[in-house]
Motif scaffolding. Structure first.
Motif, PDB file in Angstrom:
ATOM      1  N   PHE A 217       0.838  -1.201   0.000  1.00 21.41           N
ATOM      2  CA  PHE A 217       0.000   0.000   0.000  1.00 21.41           C
ATOM      3  C   PHE A 217       0.875   1.254   0.000  1.00 21.41           C
ATOM      4  O   PHE A 217       0.625   2.213  -0.743  1.00 21.41           O
ATOM      5  CB  PHE A 217      -0.912   0.032   1.234  1.00 21.41           C
ATOM      6  N   ALA A 218       1.912   1.248   0.857  1.00 20.36           N
ATOM      7  CA  ALA A 218       2.786   2.424   0.955  1.00 20.36           C
ATOM      8  C   ALA A 218       3.531   2.658  -0.354  1.00 20.36           C
ATOM      9  O   ALA A 218       3.690   3.808  -0.785  1.00 20.36           O
ATOM     10  CB  ALA A 218       3.770   2.243   2.101  1.00 20.36           C
ATOM     11  N   ARG A 219       3.988   1.579  -1.002  1.00 21.25           N
ATOM     12  CA  ARG A 219       4.683   1.754  -2.279  1.00 21.25           C
ATOM     13  C   ARG A 219       3.766   2.331  -3.346  1.00 21.25           C
ATOM     14  O   ARG A 219       4.207   3.063  -4.234  1.00 21.25           O
ATOM     15  CB  ARG A 219       5.256   0.416  -2.757  1.00 21.25           C
ATOM     16  N   GLY A 220       2.485   2.000  -3.278  1.00 17.72           N
ATOM     17  CA  GLY A 220       1.544   2.563  -4.238  1.00 17.72           C
ATOM     18  C   GLY A 220       1.351   4.058  -4.061  1.00 17.72           C
ATOM     19  O   GLY A 220       1.068   4.771  -5.029  1.00 17.72           O
ATOM     20  N   LEU A 221       1.497   4.541  -2.813  1.00 16.06           N
ATOM     21  CA  LEU A 221       1.337   5.979  -2.563  1.00 16.06           C
ATOM     22  C   LEU A 221       2.582   6.768  -2.951  1.00 16.06           C
ATOM     23  O   LEU A 221       2.482   7.840  -3.542  1.00 16.06           O
ATOM     24  CB  LEU A 221       1.016   6.210  -1.084  1.00 16.06           C
ATOM     25  N   ARG A 222       3.744   6.258  -2.639  1.00 18.92           N
ATOM     26  CA  ARG A 222       5.004   6.924  -3.000  1.00 18.92           C
ATOM     27  C   ARG A 222       6.088   5.866  -3.078  1.00 18.92           C
ATOM     28  O   ARG A 222       6.278   5.112  -2.127  1.00 18.92           O
ATOM     29  CB  ARG A 222       5.381   7.997  -1.994  1.00 18.92           C
ATOM     30  N   PRO A 223       6.805   5.790  -4.196  1.00 21.26           N
ATOM     31  CA  PRO A 223       7.830   4.741  -4.346  1.00 21.26           C
ATOM     32  C   PRO A 223       8.962   4.939  -3.348  1.00 21.26           C
ATOM     33  O   PRO A 223       9.625   5.985  -3.359  1.00 21.26           O
ATOM     34  CB  PRO A 223       8.313   4.922  -5.792  1.00 21.26           C
ATOM     35  N   PRO A 224       9.225   3.982  -2.481  1.00 25.61           N
ATOM     36  CA  PRO A 224      10.319   4.150  -1.499  1.00 25.61           C
ATOM     37  C   PRO A 224      11.685   4.226  -2.164  1.00 25.61           C
ATOM     38  O   PRO A 224      12.600   4.837  -1.627  1.00 25.61           O
ATOM     39  CB  PRO A 224      10.173   2.921  -0.602  1.00 25.61           C
ATOM     40  N   ALA A 225      11.838   3.575  -3.336  1.00 20.68           N
ATOM     41  CA  ALA A 225      13.134   3.605  -4.021  1.00 20.68           C
ATOM     42  C   ALA A 225      13.535   5.024  -4.399  1.00 20.68           C
ATOM     43  O   ALA A 225      14.728   5.334  -4.486  1.00 20.68           O
ATOM     44  CB  ALA A 225      13.085   2.721  -5.278  1.00 20.68           C
TER      45      ALA A 225
ATOM     46  N   TYR B  74       9.639  11.650 -12.106  1.00 23.63           N
ATOM     47  CA  TYR B  74       9.217  10.254 -11.950  1.00 23.63           C
ATOM     48  C   TYR B  74       7.769  10.065 -12.398  1.00 23.63           C
ATOM     49  O   TYR B  74       7.439   9.123 -13.126  1.00 23.63           O
ATOM     50  CB  TYR B  74       9.388   9.823 -10.492  1.00 23.63           C
ATOM     51  N   ARG B  75       6.896  10.988 -11.993  1.00 22.18           N
ATOM     52  CA  ARG B  75       5.482  10.879 -12.367  1.00 22.18           C
ATOM     53  C   ARG B  75       5.287  11.083 -13.874  1.00 22.18           C
ATOM     54  O   ARG B  75       4.412  10.460 -14.478  1.00 22.18           O
ATOM     55  CB  ARG B  75       4.662  11.909 -11.591  1.00 22.18           C
ATOM     56  N   ILE B  76       6.109  11.946 -14.481  1.00 21.38           N
ATOM     57  CA  ILE B  76       6.002  12.150 -15.930  1.00 21.38           C
ATOM     58  C   ILE B  76       6.357  10.869 -16.664  1.00 21.38           C
ATOM     59  O   ILE B  76       5.641  10.436 -17.578  1.00 21.38           O
ATOM     60  CB  ILE B  76       6.914  13.316 -16.362  1.00 21.38           C
ATOM     61  N   VAL B  77       7.464  10.232 -16.289  1.00 24.24           N
ATOM     62  CA  VAL B  77       7.855   8.973 -16.923  1.00 24.24           C
ATOM     63  C   VAL B  77       6.826   7.890 -16.632  1.00 24.24           C
ATOM     64  O   VAL B  77       6.482   7.073 -17.506  1.00 24.24           O
ATOM     65  CB  VAL B  77       9.261   8.553 -16.442  1.00 24.24           C
ATOM     66  N   GLN B  78       6.311   7.863 -15.420  1.00 29.89           N
ATOM     67  CA  GLN B  78       5.285   6.890 -15.054  1.00 29.89           C
ATOM     68  C   GLN B  78       4.048   7.037 -15.929  1.00 29.89           C
ATOM     69  O   GLN B  78       3.496   6.044 -16.435  1.00 29.89           O
ATOM     70  CB  GLN B  78       4.928   7.073 -13.577  1.00 29.89           C
ATOM     71  N   GLU B  79       3.595   8.283 -16.149  1.00 32.14           N
ATOM     72  CA  GLU B  79       2.435   8.522 -16.997  1.00 32.14           C
ATOM     73  C   GLU B  79       2.735   8.163 -18.450  1.00 32.14           C
ATOM     74  O   GLU B  79       1.880   7.605 -19.152  1.00 32.14           O
ATOM     75  CB  GLU B  79       2.026   9.992 -16.897  1.00 32.14           C
ATOM     76  N   ALA B  80       3.946   8.471 -18.921  1.00 29.93           N
ATOM     77  CA  ALA B  80       4.306   8.136 -20.293  1.00 29.93           C
ATOM     78  C   ALA B  80       4.290   6.623 -20.514  1.00 29.93           C
ATOM     79  O   ALA B  80       3.776   6.131 -21.534  1.00 29.93           O
ATOM     80  CB  ALA B  80       5.684   8.711 -20.633  1.00 29.93           C
ATOM     81  N   LEU B  81       4.831   5.856 -19.574  1.00 27.69           N
ATOM     82  CA  LEU B  81       4.803   4.392 -19.701  1.00 27.69           C
ATOM     83  C   LEU B  81       3.381   3.848 -19.588  1.00 27.69           C
ATOM     84  O   LEU B  81       3.026   2.875 -20.264  1.00 27.69           O
ATOM     85  CB  LEU B  81       5.702   3.770 -18.636  1.00 27.69           C
ATOM     86  N   ALA B  82       2.565   4.477 -18.733  1.00 30.45           N
ATOM     87  CA  ALA B  82       1.161   4.048 -18.643  1.00 30.45           C
ATOM     88  C   ALA B  82       0.445   4.272 -19.972  1.00 30.45           C
ATOM     89  O   ALA B  82      -0.372   3.434 -20.400  1.00 30.45           O
ATOM     90  CB  ALA B  82       0.455   4.811 -17.521  1.00 30.45           C
ATOM     91  N   ASN B  83       0.753   5.381 -20.661  1.00 27.78           N
ATOM     92  CA  ASN B  83       0.159   5.617 -21.974  1.00 27.78           C
ATOM     93  C   ASN B  83       0.620   4.584 -22.991  1.00 27.78           C
ATOM     94  O   ASN B  83      -0.144   4.176 -23.870  1.00 27.78           O
ATOM     95  CB  ASN B  83       0.514   7.024 -22.467  1.00 27.78           C
ATOM     96  N   VAL B  84       1.884   4.157 -22.895  1.00 31.53           N
ATOM     97  CA  VAL B  84       2.379   3.107 -23.793  1.00 31.53           C
ATOM     98  C   VAL B  84       1.566   1.828 -23.595  1.00 31.53           C
ATOM     99  O   VAL B  84       1.138   1.182 -24.563  1.00 31.53           O
ATOM    100  CB  VAL B  84       3.878   2.852 -23.544  1.00 31.53           C
ATOM    101  N   LEU B  85       1.332   1.462 -22.339  1.00 35.25           N
ATOM    102  CA  LEU B  85       0.572   0.242 -22.061  1.00 35.25           C
ATOM    103  C   LEU B  85      -0.877   0.367 -22.490  1.00 35.25           C
ATOM    104  O   LEU B  85      -1.475  -0.587 -23.007  1.00 35.25           O
ATOM    105  CB  LEU B  85       0.651  -0.093 -20.567  1.00 35.25           C
ATOM    106  N   ARG B  86      -1.465   1.555 -22.310  1.00 36.09           N
ATOM    107  CA  ARG B  86      -2.898   1.714 -22.587  1.00 36.09           C
ATOM    108  C   ARG B  86      -3.199   1.875 -24.071  1.00 36.09           C
ATOM    109  O   ARG B  86      -4.214   1.369 -24.553  1.00 36.09           O
ATOM    110  CB  ARG B  86      -3.446   2.924 -21.818  1.00 36.09           C
ATOM    111  N   HIS B  87      -2.335   2.594 -24.786  1.00 37.83           N
ATOM    112  CA  HIS B  87      -2.719   3.027 -26.134  1.00 37.83           C
ATOM    113  C   HIS B  87      -1.786   2.598 -27.255  1.00 37.83           C
ATOM    114  O   HIS B  87      -2.228   2.507 -28.400  1.00 37.83           O
ATOM    115  CB  HIS B  87      -2.816   4.562 -26.167  1.00 37.83           C
ATOM    116  N   ALA B  88      -0.495   2.392 -26.959  1.00 37.85           N
ATOM    117  CA  ALA B  88       0.481   2.307 -28.048  1.00 37.85           C
ATOM    118  C   ALA B  88       0.478   0.964 -28.780  1.00 37.85           C
ATOM    119  O   ALA B  88       0.897   0.891 -29.931  1.00 37.85           O
ATOM    120  CB  ALA B  88       1.883   2.592 -27.509  1.00 37.85           C
ATOM    121  N   ARG B  89       0.038  -0.106 -28.108  1.00 32.78           N
ATOM    122  CA  ARG B  89       0.137  -1.454 -28.674  1.00 32.78           C
ATOM    123  C   ARG B  89       1.579  -1.728 -29.125  1.00 32.78           C
ATOM    124  O   ARG B  89       1.845  -2.247 -30.216  1.00 32.78           O
ATOM    125  CB  ARG B  89      -0.838  -1.657 -29.833  1.00 32.78           C
ATOM    126  N   ALA B  90       2.509  -1.361 -28.270  1.00 25.98           N
ATOM    127  CA  ALA B  90       3.932  -1.473 -28.591  1.00 25.98           C
ATOM    128  C   ALA B  90       4.480  -2.819 -28.109  1.00 25.98           C
ATOM    129  O   ALA B  90       3.935  -3.462 -27.210  1.00 25.98           O
ATOM    130  CB  ALA B  90       4.709  -0.327 -27.940  1.00 25.98           C
TER     131      ALA B  90
END
Length: 379
Positions: free
Chosen positions: A232-240, A285-301
């Protein structure tokens, strides 16, 4: 994960070089005499444009009429009565010319007054006000009116997207609270209640073997509950991000996405520890996270690549994929809040996001975040 050298789907475009600023030599300071004349002319320079033009035209007409009258009287040696008649006609001509100039100028400058009125209405809160097309405007004024209205439309679209993004963020935050409350109640709370019952049962068990077995089960359940709370905590903010830095956090996130989705994600990074402030690292981090989420959702890459490096006075993160691509202008026009949110995150910390994509040719998203001056000079 780690550094890879796999052949990319297409060669990345190099970041545009920073143009060196051209030094501008300051001009000589105004002399005391110049400052005195400017001080005397300032009241006249602050006169409205209509009266400036009218006064200039009137002065020219008056000087011309006076000179013509004097020349006519001196050349023809006309009697005094004739001179007075010519002077009267000249004065009448001057007045008629000034009146005609005033009417023409009033009509010609009316589009500017309308622009001023619309700007005042927008400033007062009438955000949907627009400048009408004037039938007396020339080509330049029509272009100015169109540009003014386009600017207002852009601001209106920007405000609407901000409202939509704020509403979406509020909804997402509320949904996240509901999810956490549900998981804590249905999972963690139920587990803890069951552990209390088992501990009570173990306390009243006289058989040592059975008691040890119950305590082992309780220990195992506590470990499982602890793992879920950490998740749960990792979902709120990545500890890494706090413990290992931005590059390691991105590698960990890419690895988890690859394991969950099967998408091949390569991460190439150079160490940038200490270059950005914590809030800038989180935004990137959030920008890259959103960009990768868009790849998974829309890009069919089939493959994506994340590159993180320093370039001059910036930290640059690039996310590329070999998917179907899209038209960025159309996506923004249709309300692409994910893309808009990435740009807003970058803008909050003084950066920018560039989106390079065309249908059928994949997508490249580049986030450029400036390094603080004190950090850039120190490293």
């Amino acid at each position: 994960m780690g550094n890879t050298t796999a052949q990319p789907a297409r060669a990345p475009m190099p970041p545009p070089p920073h143009a060196a600023p051209v030094p501008i030599e300051p001009g000589p300071p105004p002399t005391p005499g110049t400052r005195t004349w400017l001080a005397r002319l300032r009241p006249f320079l602050r006169v409205p444009l209509f009266y400036k033009i009218l006064l200039a035209n009137a002065t020219i007409v008056a000087l011309g009429a006076a000179a013509g009258t004097v020349v006519t009287a001196s050349v023809w040696a006309a009697p005094a009565a004739t001179f007075r008649l010519v002077a009267a006609l000249g004065l009448a001509g001057i007045l008629l010319s000034i009146a005609a100039n005033a009417v023409i100028l009033r009509i010609a400058l009316s589009p500017l007054r309308e622009l001023e009125e619309v700007a005042s209405r927008v400033q007062a809160g009438e955000l949907e006000a627009r400048a009408p097309r004037s039938p007396v405007a020339d080509r330049d004024l029509e272009r100015l009116t169109a540009t003014f209205n386009a600017m207002l439309e852009s601001l209106s679209t920007y405000r609407r997207r901000l409202r939509e993004m704020a509403a979406r963020n509020l909804d997402a935050a509320e949904e996240e609270r509901k999810r956490l409350a549900r998981e804590l109640h249905d999972d963690t709370a139920q587990t803890l209640a069951a552990l209390l019952l088992r501990l009570r049962l173990a306390r009243h068990t006289t058989d040592a073997t059975a008691r040890d077995r119950l305590l082992d089960e309780v220990r195992e359940e506590i470990a499982n509950a602890l793992d879920r709370v950490r998740r749960f905590a990792r979902g709120l903010r990545p500890p890494a991000l706090d413990m290992l830095g931005l590059d390691a956090a991105l590698e960990a996130h890419a690895r988890s996405l690859q394991e969950a989705s099967g998408l091949r994600i390569e991460v190439e990074s150079t160490r940038i520890a200490g270059l950005l402030a914590p809030e800038a690292e989180l935004a990137l981090y959030r920008i890259v996270q959103e960009a990768l989420a868009n790849v998974l959702r829309h890009a069919r890459a089939r493959r994506a690549r994340v590159r993180l490096a320093r370039s001059g006075s910036d930290v640059i993160a690039t996310v590329e994929d070999d998917g179907v691509g899209f038209d960025p202008a159309r996506a923004f026009a249709e309300g692409g809040l994910g893309l808009f949110g990435m740009r807003e995150r970058a803008a909050y910390i003084g950066g920018q996001v560039e989106i390079d994509s065309r249908p059928g040719q994949g997508t490249r998203i580049t986030a450029r975040i400036p390094i603080p001056e004190n950090t850039a000079h120190a490293l």
